[in-house]
Write an enzyme that holds these catalytic residues in place. Structure first.
Site, short mmCIF file in Angstrom:
data_model
loop_
_atom_site.label_atom_id
_atom_site.label_comp_id
_atom_site.label_asym_id
_atom_site.label_seq_id
_atom_site.Cartn_x
_atom_site.Cartn_y
_atom_site.Cartn_z
N HIS A 29 -2.07 -3.06 -5.18
CA HIS A 29 -1.42 -2.59 -6.41
C HIS A 29 -1.24 -1.07 -6.30
O HIS A 29 -2.22 -0.33 -6.33
CB HIS A 29 -2.27 -2.96 -7.63
CG HIS A 29 -2.38 -4.44 -7.81
ND1 HIS A 29 -3.52 -5.08 -8.24
CD2 HIS A 29 -1.45 -5.42 -7.59
CE1 HIS A 29 -3.29 -6.38 -8.30
NE2 HIS A 29 -2.05 -6.62 -7.89
N GLU B 66 -2.92 1.81 -8.30
CA GLU B 66 -4.37 1.92 -8.28
C GLU B 66 -4.80 2.87 -7.16
O GLU B 66 -5.37 2.48 -6.14
CB GLU B 66 -4.99 0.52 -8.15
CG GLU B 66 -4.64 -0.33 -9.38
CD GLU B 66 -4.88 -1.82 -9.20
OE1 GLU B 66 -4.49 -2.58 -10.11
OE2 GLU B 66 -5.45 -2.23 -8.18
N HIS C 262 -9.51 -2.20 -5.52
CA HIS C 262 -8.58 -2.09 -6.65
C HIS C 262 -9.08 -1.12 -7.71
O HIS C 262 -10.21 -0.65 -7.66
CB HIS C 262 -8.42 -3.47 -7.33
CG HIS C 262 -7.61 -4.44 -6.56
ND1 HIS C 262 -6.35 -4.82 -6.93
CD2 HIS C 262 -7.89 -5.11 -5.41
CE1 HIS C 262 -5.88 -5.69 -6.06
NE2 HIS C 262 -6.78 -5.89 -5.12
N GLU D 75 -13.48 -3.37 -8.06
CA GLU D 75 -12.69 -2.76 -9.14
C GLU D 75 -13.34 -1.45 -9.56
O GLU D 75 -14.55 -1.40 -9.79
CB GLU D 75 -12.61 -3.70 -10.35
CG GLU D 75 -11.90 -5.02 -10.10
CD GLU D 75 -10.37 -4.90 -10.07
OE1 GLU D 75 -9.85 -3.80 -10.33
OE2 GLU D 75 -9.71 -5.91 -9.76
ZN ZN Z 1 -5.40 -4.33 -8.72
#
Ligand code: ZN
Length: 354
Positions: free
Chosen positions: A177, A180, A270, A346
């Site tokens: 992504h 990010e 991420h 994350e």
């Molecule tokens: Zn992500």
């Protein structure tokens, strides 16, 4: 005031200038997609004046919970980033800041440029030269191009260490992504440790494992200033079950290399818009979940908590029920395909509340 997003990863549209120091803005949608949240723009003519920047469509963005308790990032030199007063009311994100210089840069999170990615690649492969042969990394570092993106950018892979009998295969991928950017900063830190011949942990890892790293999975989306998709509008982290050359060549070439090397451990890095914590999302919902995968994950969590006080296991995504994993997601696909310990790391866009 002059507003511009005409640079790499730039994303903003000027709707109207209410006054010399008050502008109304909108975030552009990702390429061929409805996702949006990433912004990055420059404002000039702002020195010593209280400026109001209103992002009118924040309330229609992909993760509106991301704006609650959020403060925008700003920089004068594009090297050091700091937070500025930000509020979110009635779907509008307002940044109110009195800059100390004529030009200031604002972004959703500290950007990470493609040039910096290229520097990271080059630094990685030239480290052996810098330290000399006596301090060369165990097994050395190799650089391969696995394929090309939709916009024909190369997909860079770094390989640390030499494959051998009983050696584990560890994969790290980041920035599926593109908005990010914390994933890129994480990669720079992690690779820096792997490259440090004086780092005992890294040396011991490289004696037991080969480490494959794709630091930038989505160069096109990053360049275009997207939050979530590549140039074709594909969310790469929903493409792992059946990637295609038209929509997701980035995933296709990395997946093919994984099939060739096998995978024992995989971490996909991420950022999370809403939760102000560092946490891991696992693969507990895959149909073939083994006791060993559960056991290894427990050991990993314990070790990471001891090593880094930012990491915690109290806050995160709800557990996926058994057998209900979405196998289009990298972590689940890798866990199901290879029986690996597979994890999504994350990190927050907001400051860590822990
Ligand atoms: Zn992500």
């Amino acid at each position: 005031m002059y507003i511009s997003d005409r640079f790499e990863s730039g994303n903003i549209e000027l709707v109207e200038a209410v006054s010399d120091h008050h502008v109304r803005l909108r975030i552009r949608k990702d390429s061929n997609s409805d996702f949006f949240q990433w912004f990055y723009f420059r404002a000039t003519g702002v020195c010593d004046t209280l400026c109001h920047f209103e992002i009118l469509n924040a309330g229609e963005s992909s993760y509106t919970k991301g704006w609650e308790g959020y403060r925008a990032c700003a920089s004068y030199d594009r090297e050091t980033w700091f937070r500025v007063p930000t509020s979110y009311t009635n779907g509008i994100l307002s940044i109110d800041h009195t800059p100390e210089v004529d030009t200031v840069w604002y972004a959703y999170f500290a950007p990470y440029s493609y040039d910096r990615h290229l520097d990271l690649i080059s630094r990685s492969i030239s480290t052996g030269l810098r330290y000399g042969n006596s301090a060369r990394l165990v097994g050395g570092v190799k650089h391969e191009v696995l394929g090309t993106t939709v916009d024909l950018a190369p997909m860079d892979l770094l390989v640390f260490g030499e494959p051998g009998e009983r050696k584990r295969t560890v994969w790290f991928i980041g920035r599926q992504h593109p908005g990010e950017t914390q994933a890129s900063w994480w990669m720079e830190g992690m690779i820096g440790r792997l490259l440090d011949p004086g780092d005992a942990v890294s040396r011991s890892i490289l004696e037991d494992a080969v480490v494959y790293v794709v630091p930038l999975m989505n160069p096109d989306g990053a360049r275009r200033g997207n939050l979530r998709t590549n140039a074709a509008g594909a969310n790469l982290n929903r493409e792992w079950l059946s990637p295609s050359p038209e929509r997701s060549p980035e995933v296709m070439c990395v997946r093919a290399k994984m099939m060739q090397t096998g995978v024992d451990v995989c971490m996909d890095v991420h950022g999370d818009e809403a939760l102000p914590y560092v946490f891991i999302a696992g693969a507990e919902g895959i149909p073939s979940l083994s006791e060993r995968q559960v056991h290894d994950r427990g050991i990993f969590d314990e070790a990471l908590m001891k090593a880094n006080s930012d990491f915690q296991t109290k806050y995160g995504y709800p557990q996926t029920p058994p057998g209900k994993a979405n196998l289009t997601i990298c972590t689940s696909w890798v866990a199901e395909t290879f029986g690996a310990l597979s994890m999504t790391l994350e990190m927050p866009f907001k400051d860590n509340a822990n």
